[in-house]
Write an enzyme that holds these catalytic residues in place. Structure first.
Site, PDB file in Angstrom:
ATOM      1  N   HIS A 116      32.465  40.558  31.494  1.00 42.53           N
ATOM      2  CA  HIS A 116      32.353  41.418  32.690  1.00 42.53           C
ATOM      3  C   HIS A 116      33.655  41.455  33.487  1.00 42.53           C
ATOM      4  O   HIS A 116      33.638  41.601  34.714  1.00 42.53           O
ATOM      5  CB  HIS A 116      31.220  40.951  33.622  1.00 42.53           C
ATOM      6  CG  HIS A 116      29.931  40.683  32.921  1.00 42.53           C
ATOM      7  ND1 HIS A 116      28.985  41.653  32.687  1.00 42.53           N
ATOM      8  CD2 HIS A 116      29.441  39.542  32.375  1.00 42.53           C
ATOM      9  CE1 HIS A 116      27.952  41.125  32.038  1.00 42.53           C
ATOM     10  NE2 HIS A 116      28.217  39.835  31.828  1.00 42.53           N
TER      11      HIS A 116
ATOM     12  N   SER B  70      60.076  55.651  35.163  1.00 42.21           N
ATOM     13  CA  SER B  70      59.513  56.721  35.975  1.00 42.21           C
ATOM     14  C   SER B  70      60.664  57.606  36.425  1.00 42.21           C
ATOM     15  O   SER B  70      61.777  57.125  36.639  1.00 42.21           O
ATOM     16  CB  SER B  70      58.795  56.118  37.186  1.00 42.21           C
ATOM     17  OG  SER B  70      58.791  57.033  38.249  1.00 42.21           O
TER      18      SER B  70
ATOM     19  N   LYS C  84      60.188  51.124  37.817  1.00 39.97           N
ATOM     20  CA  LYS C  84      59.007  51.149  36.948  1.00 39.97           C
ATOM     21  C   LYS C  84      59.320  50.862  35.478  1.00 39.97           C
ATOM     22  O   LYS C  84      60.321  51.302  34.937  1.00 39.97           O
ATOM     23  CB  LYS C  84      58.315  52.520  37.028  1.00 39.97           C
ATOM     24  CG  LYS C  84      57.573  52.753  38.323  1.00 39.97           C
ATOM     25  CD  LYS C  84      56.454  51.745  38.560  1.00 39.97           C
ATOM     26  CE  LYS C  84      55.223  52.049  37.761  1.00 39.97           C
ATOM     27  NZ  LYS C  84      54.267  52.891  38.399  1.00 39.97           N
TER      28      LYS C  84
END
Ligand code: ARG
Length: 449
Positions: A144, A265, A271
């Site tokens: 989970h 980016s 990035k």
């Protein structure tokens, strides 16, 4: 035909990628016609020589197919007739494009399946190498998306190894069912000519001729099976790609994907994005689409051949190209990715990863597991209140939870000891992962390649 019809009707722009297979099928066919005395030996030789010349010209880019060719079968046959004259008109004896296109696809798909199997085997070898390297390195196991139990990284690798092993086995099964010879089924009902379908099967390395001509020209099960195999395998790849994306996130930083497999980016200079992982996750959508497309084309079509079936190629080719490229890029990305153990170690103390091991430990000392489960649950609550780990609870605090529990009873509950003790067959202990790697390697080496 009206020009607009010619264009709509043509498959030449996408089926020309099977030109080699079309020529191989024709050569086997005319060899058989020669052996059966349906054409003379001399005619057979002239046809084969013409076909080989055409093969060479296509490979060299000297033949440019146009809409007038309609499909690869007509495109090659008409050039053969241009080249060698009337004798070329004998090639299509006891054959229809309905069985011919089936020969081409089966041969083409067979070749591609060999390549995909090779790519999957390469991926498996990279996984084994990494599994060995990280055999005893501990990470967080999730259920989970919550911290669940400590596991070894080698164990995670070997989980994916099993998925790709099934993919290989599934594709091998598909190959076995695919490898039957449609040639000689003709339009739908066989032929009055004394052909020998067993001979063409042998020449084209098919297991045997297909049993029923009508089924043969109507059947696309093998393409559907392949598309199912591709869909399941792409699903596996996309699951791991998703794990790569979040392992790579700033919040996790469990892995460092090599710069060569990341993109920047256009606006944010800092990035380093895991675009390959995301693209892999995205491309599974195309392959599911390819499967749905062909399933939908086939649905409700009456026997035998219908022109709908010409729509069996583009989605198949797309799935072949996408699956193959995705396996290759994933294997290389995996090879170029390392785990950041310093970052992972920071997480091992969170989420009471050893709680289950403690409950099992109590159960071994005679406390029924359900009671042990409840005791550890209370211990976790006490830790949360106090802001400490399970091993930090004092004797008094433990006794307050249950009279049977003492610090001594807890024993060694370090994460490492817990992982090392999970030696049940298929478990996460390094010794068990080592066994899984050995068995996996034996299996991989046993495959014929
Ligand atoms: N281009 C066709 C296909 O791919 C070949 C079969 C055409 N047969 C026919 N009877 N029109 O399905």
């Amino acid at each position: 035909m009206d020009d607009i019809v010619k264009k709509y009707n043509a498959s030449i722009f996408f089926d020309q990628r099977m030109y080699n297979e079309d020529i191989d099928g024709s050569i086997a066919h005319v060899t058989m016609l020669g052996k059966q005395g349906i054409v003379s030996n001399e005619e057979k030789d002239r046809i084969i020589a013409g076909l080989e010349e055409i093969r060479k010209e296509i490979a060299e880019g000297k033949i440019l197919f146009t809409v007038e060719d309609e499909d690869i079968h007509m495109g090659i046959e008409s050039r053969l007739i241009d080249k060698i004259g009337d004798v070329g008109k004998k090639l299509h004896t006891s054959r229809s494009r309905n069985d011919q296109c089936q020969v081409d696809i089966r041969l083409y798909l067979r070749k591609e399946i060999y390549e995909i199997l090779n790519s999957l085997c390469y991926l498996e070898s990279v996984i084994l190498e990494k599994a060995e390297k990280y055999e005893d390195k501990i990470t967080v196991g999730f259920t989970h998306l919550q911290h669940a139990q400590p596991i070894t990284i080698g164990f995670v690798f070997m989980a994916y190894f099993q998925m790709f092993k099934r993919d290989i086995e599934r594709l091998t099964d598909t190959l076995e069912r695919l490898n039957y010879n449609p040639l000689g089924a003709c339009a739908l009902a066989g032929t009055t000519m004394p052909i020998d379908r067993h001979l063409t099967s042998e020449l084209l390395s098919f297991t045997a001729p297909t049993e029923n001509a009508m089924d043969t020209v109507s059947d696309r099960d093998y393409s559907l099976e392949f598309l199912c195999d591709a869909s399941i395998s792409m699903m596996h790849l996309s699951r791991w790609a998703e794990e790569f994306a979040w392992w790579n996130s700033s919040e996790f930083s469990y892995i460092a994907i090599d710069d060569s497999f990341c993109t920047g980016s256009s606006i944010m200079p800092q990035k380093k994005n895991p675009d390959m992982a995301e693209l892999i996750r995205g491309k599974v959508g195309r392959v599911y689409g390819d499967l749905m497309q062909l399933l939908t084309v086939m649905k409700g079509t009456p026997l035998a051949y219908n022109k709908d079936f010409q729509e069996d190629k583009e989605s198949l080719f797309d799935a072949i190209d996408t699956w193959k490229a995705t396996i290759d890029i994933f294997a290389k990305m995996l090879d170029k990715t390392e785990f950041r153990m310093d970052q992972i170690e920071k997480q091992l103390g969170k989420g009471f990863l050893n709680a289950t091991d403690i409950a099992e430990h109590f159960a071994k000392q005679g406390i029924p597991f359900r009671e042990a489960h409840a005791i550890v649950g209370h211990m976790v609550k006490a830790c949360e209140k106090k802001g400490c780990d399970l091993e930090d609870l004092t004797d008094e605090e433990l006794q307050a939870i249950d009279k049977r529990v003492t610090k001594e009873l807890l024993g060694d509950i370090s994460i490492k000891s817990c992982v090392n003790a999970r030696v049940s067959f298929g478990g996460t202990a390094p010794s068990e992962v080592h066994r899984q790697i050995e068995v996996g390697r034996q299996w991989l080496n046993s495959l014929e390649r």
